[in-house]
Design a protein around this motif. Structure first.
Motif, PDB file in Angstrom:
ATOM      1  N   TYR A  71       0.828  -1.207   0.000  1.00  0.00           N
ATOM      2  CA  TYR A  71       0.000   0.000   0.000  1.00  0.00           C
ATOM      3  C   TYR A  71       0.862   1.257   0.000  1.00  0.00           C
ATOM      4  CZ  TYR A  71      -4.716   1.694  -0.060  1.00  0.00           C
ATOM      5  OH  TYR A  71      -5.909   2.230  -0.495  1.00  0.00           O
ATOM      6  N   PHE A  74       1.846   1.857  -3.489  1.00  0.00           N
ATOM      7  CA  PHE A  74       0.746   2.472  -4.245  1.00  0.00           C
ATOM      8  C   PHE A  74       0.681   3.974  -3.974  1.00  0.00           C
ATOM      9  CE2 PHE A  74      -3.628   4.040  -3.589  1.00  0.00           C
ATOM     10  CZ  PHE A  74      -4.016   4.145  -4.919  1.00  0.00           C
ATOM     11  N   LEU A 136      -4.442  -3.293  -6.164  1.00  0.00           N
ATOM     12  CA  LEU A 136      -3.339  -2.337  -6.185  1.00  0.00           C
ATOM     13  C   LEU A 136      -2.483  -2.510  -7.438  1.00  0.00           C
ATOM     14  CD1 LEU A 136      -2.179  -2.259  -2.445  1.00  0.00           C
ATOM     15  CD2 LEU A 136      -3.590  -0.587  -3.669  1.00  0.00           C
ATOM     16  N   THR A 140      -2.021   0.464 -10.091  1.00  0.00           N
ATOM     17  CA  THR A 140      -0.698   0.977 -10.470  1.00  0.00           C
ATOM     18  C   THR A 140      -0.609   1.161 -11.975  1.00  0.00           C
ATOM     19  OG1 THR A 140       0.366  -0.044  -8.552  1.00  0.00           O
ATOM     20  CG2 THR A 140       1.780   0.508 -10.404  1.00  0.00           C
TER      21      THR A 140
END
Length: 360
Positions: A71, A74, A136, A140
């Protein structure tokens, strides 16, 4: 026309608190932002912890520790999409320097809306860590293709100087980072929202049929003792004319039948509204209770004792060797209205229960 004094490249990380001598404050700020872009920052950790706290207060599911590293990546990738322009510093009355940074914050929700919608439509995993890790990765890619930005804003960073070294104040830096990544918890919350509903429906069924009340207690703000009392309330009341000596056996047989019920909860589909979902439950209806009563009613009895013994014999027979119908799928709505209506005879959840365990 605004004078352009220092344009930050699109890379990033954080080595924050000290600057080199002989550097101007604006150059120092620019280098810190570039450092954040290249390497990430412990400051993102603080921001993430704030987001985790808010999400954990909203959902029964809790943010998995193993998600923190992906995370943070990200968040870094989101920050990298932003262009920053750093102005010359202004000196404040207290001797600190004020450095204005102009930029257009990324709109994380708009950037990821299409990709996330498609992801949720095809979501197959009910494992929170696995599902969020996957979204995620999808996000991305979306960040690289077509980032969407909000209107231009200006943040002010407070910079102090001691000797030849500069330092950005923690408070102004935290505020700056939060403004650049508004909505950064969107991917997690989108997945957690749906899987928290899944967890509730499964917990409700596990508590209702199997007496497994731990998760149900969390979802309903009950203690486990209160949830167990809810499970046993009314369900195990025997027929009024059953001889007292047979009551424990009746209850044990019925409990055994219920524990052997078969069902699987599908991933909810979110509908418009604050809390509104449609969920498919697959079940092979348990016909044991129904068959036991049909077999019992086919017998001949000459006393209350024989009636009681006949019922218990049939109940224990099917508890030991339960019978099931062919698999079927039941679709139910999970929202405020359906939950309030759950105890009513004609409610969707009552119909689901009597499909999972068929009753006479």
């Amino acid at each position: 026309m605004r004078k352009r004094t220092f344009l930050i490249p699109c890379l990033f990380a954080l080595a924050l608190m000290t600057g080199c001598s002989k550097e101007n404050a604006d150059k120092y700020v620019g280098e810190q932002i570039t450092s954040i872009k290249e390497n990430g920052s412990e400051k993102f950790t603080e921001l993430l912890e704030e987001g985790i706290t808010e999400s954990n207060e909203s959902y029964v599911l809790q943010f998995p520790e193993e998600l923190k590293t992906p995370y943070l990546e990200f968040m870094k990738d989101s920050f990298k999409t932003i262009q920053f322009e750093v102005a010359k510093p202004s000196k404040m009355k207290d001797g600190t320097l004020s450095v204005q940074v102009t930029y257009t914050p990324i709109n994380i929700k708009n950037t990821l809306e299409k990709a996330n919608s498609e992801f949720m439509d095809s979501l197959e995993s009910t494992d929170l860590t696995e599902a969020v890790s996957s979204i995620l990765e999808t996000d991305t890619d979306a960040l690289k293709v077509s980032p969407s930005f909000d209107a231009e804003i200006i943040s002010t960073l407070e910079v102090s100087k001691e000797g030849e070294s500069y330092a950005i104040s923690e408070e102004s830096l935290n505020s700056f980072l939060a403004q650049t990544l508004h909505g950064y918890m969107e991917p997690y919350n989108m997945v957690c929202d749906v899987l928290d509903c899944y967890d509730f429906v499964k917990a409700y069924l596990d508590a209702s049929f199997k007496g497994d009340v731990a998760r149900f207690a969390l979802h309903t703000d009950r203690t486990e003792e209160e949830s167990l009392a809810w499970y046993k309330e009314d369900v195990f009341d025997p027929p009024s004319d059953l001889t007292q000596a047979y009551i424990p056996r009746y209850q044990a047989a019925l409990e055994s039948m219920m524990k052997q019920c078969k069902y699987s909860v599908g991933i909810p589909k979110k509908e418009d509204g604050v809390y509104s979902y449609v969920v498919e439950i697959k079940t092979s209806p348990n016909t044991s209770f129904l068959n036991a009563y049909n077999e019992f009613e086919g017998g001949t009895y000459y006393s209350i004792e024989e009636v009681s013994a006949g019922l218990i014999t049939a109940m224990e027979k099917y508890a030991a060797a339960p019978t099931f119908d062919e698999e079927t799928t039941v679709t139910v709505s999970i929202n405020a209205s359906s939950l309030l209506d759950a105890g009513n005879e004609n409610s969707e959840l009552t119909a689901l229960a009597t499909t999972i365990l068929m009753i006479p």
